[in-house]
Design a protein around this motif. Structure first.
Motif, PDB file in Angstrom:
ATOM      1  N   LEU A 192       0.814  -1.219   0.000  1.00  0.00           N
ATOM      2  CA  LEU A 192       0.000   0.000   0.000  1.00  0.00           C
ATOM      3  C   LEU A 192       0.845   1.265   0.000  1.00  0.00           C
ATOM      4  CD1 LEU A 192      -2.864  -1.068   2.437  1.00  0.00           C
ATOM      5  CD2 LEU A 192      -2.927  -0.923  -0.053  1.00  0.00           C
ATOM      6  N   GLY A 193       2.056   1.194   0.513  1.00  0.00           N
ATOM      7  CA  GLY A 193       3.004   2.290   0.363  1.00  0.00           C
ATOM      8  C   GLY A 193       2.706   3.532   1.173  1.00  0.00           C
ATOM      9  N   ASP A 194       2.588   4.690   0.492  1.00  0.00           N
ATOM     10  CA  ASP A 194       2.483   5.987   1.150  1.00  0.00           C
ATOM     11  C   ASP A 194       1.119   6.202   1.794  1.00  0.00           C
ATOM     12  OD1 ASP A 194       5.003   6.340   0.170  1.00  0.00           O
ATOM     13  OD2 ASP A 194       4.448   7.753  -1.403  1.00  0.00           O
ATOM     14  N   VAL A 195       1.062   7.210   2.670  1.00  0.00           N
ATOM     15  CA  VAL A 195      -0.176   7.528   3.371  1.00  0.00           C
ATOM     16  C   VAL A 195      -0.457   9.027   3.297  1.00  0.00           C
ATOM     17  CG1 VAL A 195       0.073   5.603   4.996  1.00  0.00           C
ATOM     18  CG2 VAL A 195       0.949   7.872   5.618  1.00  0.00           C
ATOM     19  N   THR A 196      -1.731   9.364   3.498  1.00  0.00           N
ATOM     20  CA  THR A 196      -2.163  10.748   3.695  1.00  0.00           C
ATOM     21  C   THR A 196      -3.017  10.765   4.955  1.00  0.00           C
ATOM     22  OG1 THR A 196      -2.266  11.068   1.301  1.00  0.00           O
ATOM     23  CG2 THR A 196      -3.330  12.736   2.671  1.00  0.00           C
ATOM     24  N   LEU A 197      -2.743  11.718   5.843  1.00  0.00           N
ATOM     25  CA  LEU A 197      -3.503  11.835   7.082  1.00  0.00           C
ATOM     26  C   LEU A 197      -4.406  13.049   7.031  1.00  0.00           C
ATOM     27  CD1 LEU A 197      -0.665  11.274   9.731  1.00  0.00           C
ATOM     28  CD2 LEU A 197      -1.990   9.546   8.490  1.00  0.00           C
ATOM     29  N   THR A 198      -5.601  12.908   7.598  1.00  0.00           N
ATOM     30  CA  THR A 198      -6.479  14.053   7.832  1.00  0.00           C
ATOM     31  C   THR A 198      -6.813  14.074   9.309  1.00  0.00           C
ATOM     32  OG1 THR A 198      -7.449  13.898   5.620  1.00  0.00           O
ATOM     33  CG2 THR A 198      -8.654  15.177   7.265  1.00  0.00           C
ATOM     34  N   LEU A 199      -6.536  15.210   9.953  1.00  0.00           N
ATOM     35  CA  LEU A 199      -6.788  15.377  11.376  1.00  0.00           C
ATOM     36  C   LEU A 199      -8.072  16.172  11.551  1.00  0.00           C
ATOM     37  CD1 LEU A 199      -4.522  14.061  13.056  1.00  0.00           C
ATOM     38  CD2 LEU A 199      -3.630  15.018  10.935  1.00  0.00           C
ATOM     39  N   LYS A 200      -9.127  15.494  12.014  1.00  0.00           N
ATOM     40  CA  LYS A 200     -10.429  16.126  12.185  1.00  0.00           C
ATOM     41  C   LYS A 200     -10.609  16.630  13.617  1.00  0.00           C
ATOM     42  CE  LYS A 200     -12.952  13.165   8.896  1.00  0.00           C
ATOM     43  NZ  LYS A 200     -14.089  12.198   8.787  1.00  0.00           N
ATOM     44  N   GLY A 201     -11.302  17.760  13.744  1.00  0.00           N
ATOM     45  CA  GLY A 201     -11.666  18.249  15.073  1.00  0.00           C
ATOM     46  C   GLY A 201     -10.501  18.667  15.931  1.00  0.00           C
ATOM     47  N   SER A 202      -9.392  19.060  15.323  1.00  0.00           N
ATOM     48  CA  SER A 202      -8.209  19.457  16.087  1.00  0.00           C
ATOM     49  C   SER A 202      -8.396  20.842  16.704  1.00  0.00           C
ATOM     50  CB  SER A 202      -6.975  19.462  15.181  1.00  0.00           C
ATOM     51  OG  SER A 202      -6.726  18.177  14.653  1.00  0.00           O
ATOM     52  N   THR A 203      -7.594  21.125  17.722  1.00  0.00           N
ATOM     53  CA  THR A 203      -7.594  22.434  18.374  1.00  0.00           C
ATOM     54  C   THR A 203      -6.199  23.027  18.282  1.00  0.00           C
ATOM     55  OG1 THR A 203      -9.282  21.709  19.949  1.00  0.00           O
ATOM     56  CG2 THR A 203      -8.023  23.666  20.530  1.00  0.00           C
ATOM     57  N   VAL A 204      -6.100  24.291  17.850  1.00  0.00           N
ATOM     58  CA  VAL A 204      -4.801  24.951  17.708  1.00  0.00           C
ATOM     59  C   VAL A 204      -4.231  25.256  19.088  1.00  0.00           C
ATOM     60  CG1 VAL A 204      -3.581  26.975  16.830  1.00  0.00           C
ATOM     61  CG2 VAL A 204      -5.461  25.960  15.496  1.00  0.00           C
ATOM     62  N   PRO A 223      -4.228   5.181   2.324  1.00  0.00           N
ATOM     63  CA  PRO A 223      -5.347   4.449   1.702  1.00  0.00           C
ATOM     64  C   PRO A 223      -5.954   3.365   2.579  1.00  0.00           C
ATOM     65  CG  PRO A 223      -3.283   3.511   0.977  1.00  0.00           C
ATOM     66  CD  PRO A 223      -2.915   4.659   1.885  1.00  0.00           C
ATOM     67  N   LEU A 224      -5.633   3.335   3.876  1.00  0.00           N
ATOM     68  CA  LEU A 224      -6.145   2.276   4.736  1.00  0.00           C
ATOM     69  C   LEU A 224      -7.623   2.433   5.057  1.00  0.00           C
ATOM     70  CD1 LEU A 224      -3.170   1.951   7.263  1.00  0.00           C
ATOM     71  CD2 LEU A 224      -3.797   0.358   5.455  1.00  0.00           C
TER      72      LEU A 224
END
Length: 298
Positions: A192-204, A223-224
């Motif tokens: 599957l190789g590379d990944v992309t992350l999305t961080l939802k609901g984060s706080t600065v 792609p998991l």
């Protein structure tokens, strides 16, 4: 946790310990210094080693979690999938034969098709997609998913985690779990190789002209196709070409750079697509680069 499955399972794995795999079992004498905590995301656990159970002593630690939370390889090694097919609710299990010679047992993996306790998947959704018997895995690689299969059916989903010496003797996992590194995300298999992350609901939490530090809430891994709760502090590198936007009452508009972020406001962060490393899995400061940041206000 009940132990009605343990007699059959123990007999099976003892054969492995003293039989074909005896050479691997004698390879080393200690658990590696650097290991991956076996569940990614927020968990609770105590030292319940040798607590009394209806079928005998508790020979592991229960890592209390939620259904479908990702389980990863504690150290590098090869895996063996095993399930007890008898009965209405099979027990879905995995043994990681570590390069060190130690073995790690992952018990009560997921057997549910949907978000609830439906028992409809048998063990088809217990393991990482494409994971096969005798596959080699790296430390922190996705191997399965937390559940309540077997005699844990109907109680809080958790991972029963055991550590076995090369001799086959189980030992208390607690000190090893305490030393293990908690990861931001699991590493996919080599196919599957590379990944992309999305961080939802984060706080600065803080920002500079080239970084943003947030407290994460949920992590989506492609792609998991994973989406799980993982609350922790992460500092992302923000290059000049990153897309920084703010959502307001009249729509979404671009901002000049990340310095416009306000401490305490919500944000969604999407990373560049990257090749996972041990440093990025641990989310060391600046190891992961943001491609897009959406600022959402309070």
């Amino acid at each position: 946790m009940l132990f009605s499955h343990r007699t059959t399972a123990r007999a099976f794995f003892l054969l492995l310990a003293v039989g074909v795999f005896a050479g691997t079992a004698n390879a080393a004498a200690e658990v590696p210094e650097v290991t991956a905590f076996p569940v990614v995301g927020n968990v609770n656990y105590i030292d319940d080693w040798h607590d009394p159970r209806p079928g005998g002593w508790h020979e592991g630690n229960d890592i209390m979690s939620v259904r479908h939370q990702p389980a990863v390889a504690f150290e590098a090694g090869w895996v063996e999938k095993w399930s007890r097919p008898k009965g209405a609710v099979p027990s879905c299990m995995l043994v990681l034969h570590g390069k060190s010679g130690f073995e790690y047992w992952y018990i009560h993996l997921n057997n549910d098709r949907g978000p609830g306790n439906d028992n409809d998947a048998r063990c088809r959704k217990a393991y990482a997609p494409g994971l096969s018997y005798h596959d080699h895995v790296g430390r922190g690689e996705l191997v399965g998913f937390v559940g309540d299969s077997g005699d844990a059916n109907g109680i809080q989903p958790h991972l029963h985690f055991e550590v076995h010496r090369p001799s086959g003797r189980p030992i208390d996992p607690f000190k090893y779990l305490n030393k293990a590194k908690h990861l931001l995300f699991p590493r996919p298999g080599a196919d599957l190789g590379d990944v992309t992350l999305t961080l939802k609901g984060s706080t600065v939490l803080s920002k500079t002209e080239s970084t943003i530090t947030v407290r994460t809430k949920r992590v989506v891994v492609q792609p998991l196709g994973l989406d799980y709760r993982n609350v922790r502090k992460v500092t992302f590198a923000v290059p000049l070409e990153a897309n920084v936007e703010r959502k307001g009452g009249t729509g979404t508009f671009s901002t000049t750079d990340v310095s416009s972020a306000q401490v305490g406001e919500r944000a969604r962060v999407r990373t560049i697509t990257f090749t996972p490393s041990w440093a990025s899995q641990k989310a060391l400061a600046g190891e992961i680069t943001a491609a897009k940041i959406l600022l959402l206000g309070d």
